[in-house]
Motif scaffolding. Sequence first.
Motif, PDB file in Angstrom:
ATOM      1  N   HIS A   1     -13.088  -3.579  -4.528  1.00 25.80           N
ATOM      2  CA  HIS A   1     -14.451  -3.254  -4.141  1.00 25.80           C
ATOM      3  C   HIS A   1     -15.424  -4.331  -4.630  1.00 25.80           C
TER       4      HIS A   1
ATOM      5  N   GLN B   1      -8.759  -9.517   0.388  1.00 26.78           N
ATOM      6  CA  GLN B   1      -9.867  -8.588   0.155  1.00 26.78           C
ATOM      7  C   GLN B   1     -11.051  -9.286  -0.514  1.00 26.78           C
TER       8      GLN B   1
ATOM      9  N   PRO C   1       0.806  -1.236   0.000  1.00 28.78           N
ATOM     10  CA  PRO C   1       0.000   0.000   0.000  1.00 28.78           C
ATOM     11  C   PRO C   1       0.828   1.270   0.000  1.00 28.78           C
TER      12      PRO C   1
ATOM     13  N   THR D   1      -2.773 -10.031   2.439  1.00 31.74           N
ATOM     14  CA  THR D   1      -3.789  -9.022   2.740  1.00 31.74           C
ATOM     15  C   THR D   1      -4.455  -8.510   1.476  1.00 31.74           C
ATOM     16  N   TRP D   2      -3.650  -8.302   0.413  1.00 36.57           N
ATOM     17  CA  TRP D   2      -4.249  -7.828  -0.834  1.00 36.57           C
ATOM     18  C   TRP D   2      -5.217  -8.877  -1.387  1.00 36.57           C
TER      19      TRP D   2
ATOM     20  N   GLU E   1      -7.226  -0.850  -3.488  1.00 39.05           N
ATOM     21  CA  GLU E   1      -8.273  -1.552  -2.766  1.00 39.05           C
ATOM     22  C   GLU E   1      -9.248  -2.191  -3.749  1.00 39.05           C
TER      23      GLU E   1
END
Length: 277
Positions: free
Chosen positions: A118, A159, A108, A155-156, A116
């Motif tokens: 969505h 999502q 990030p 973590t990516w 991010e």
Amino acid sequence: MGGFFSEHPQKVRWFGRVKLKETTMKIQTREDLNTYFHQLYDPVKKYRQMGNGRLNLGTSVTHYSKDQAQTEGFLRMLWAVGPMAGSASLDLEEFKYFMEGICHSTDPGDPAFWGEVHDLDQMIVEMAALAVTLIETKAIFWEQLSAAEQKRVYTWLDQINHVAVRHNNWRFFRILVNVAFCRLGQPFSKKQLTEDLAVIESFYVGEGWYVDGNPRQQDYYIAWAFHYYGLLYAHYMKTEDPETGEKFIERAKKFAEDFVYWFSHEGGAVAFGRSLT
């Protein structure tokens, strides 16, 4: 079938700014497939941005952003690059370009960050190739990362477990991400995995055929998505979930009995459905 090959010898085509030369080479062996891979792979090297998981191949894009199209250009190469690197069919030094791009683009704090994700995001689609690559290259890539780098990649990808995913073959993308987490010894969403497998099951209509969300939608995604991803699941989860895996294998065999008739002996196929361009 006698193998797949292009019908027009030495005909030049353009994909974005990349010139591709078709050949009449039949693909019947691993060596043939490797040669064909390099015909597609080598021309795009000049468009690389080091330390950035994007490839700018031209100005034509679909309904999503130019940035996502460039990310797609990078990540979709992993469908071939990941398994080839994991099986030592691609030199490790060559694979380092992808390793560095992934590490930078999942950070990030890096300008190359993929961003991010969505609800119903196109990046959900692109996560599957990265997930499979992490499994295939576990020893040479994942296990060589620092704990901080692993956490950023995880973590990516994670999502996908916190956003809405389309009610169609996209559910397999989340399935494959959670399968990757399982194979890498990372926390995965058993709830999402169970629910998504149930959704895929609801699409099955018998004789090896699925519908792709819409009850009237049957096209190349049945072969390209449902059976391809199903067989990956069967391979990766043969110990954890052999029953589902065997089901996917048997359905793929059944589908192939029909699908073979869509091809000529020379490799030409009936064109139907979406994503034909």
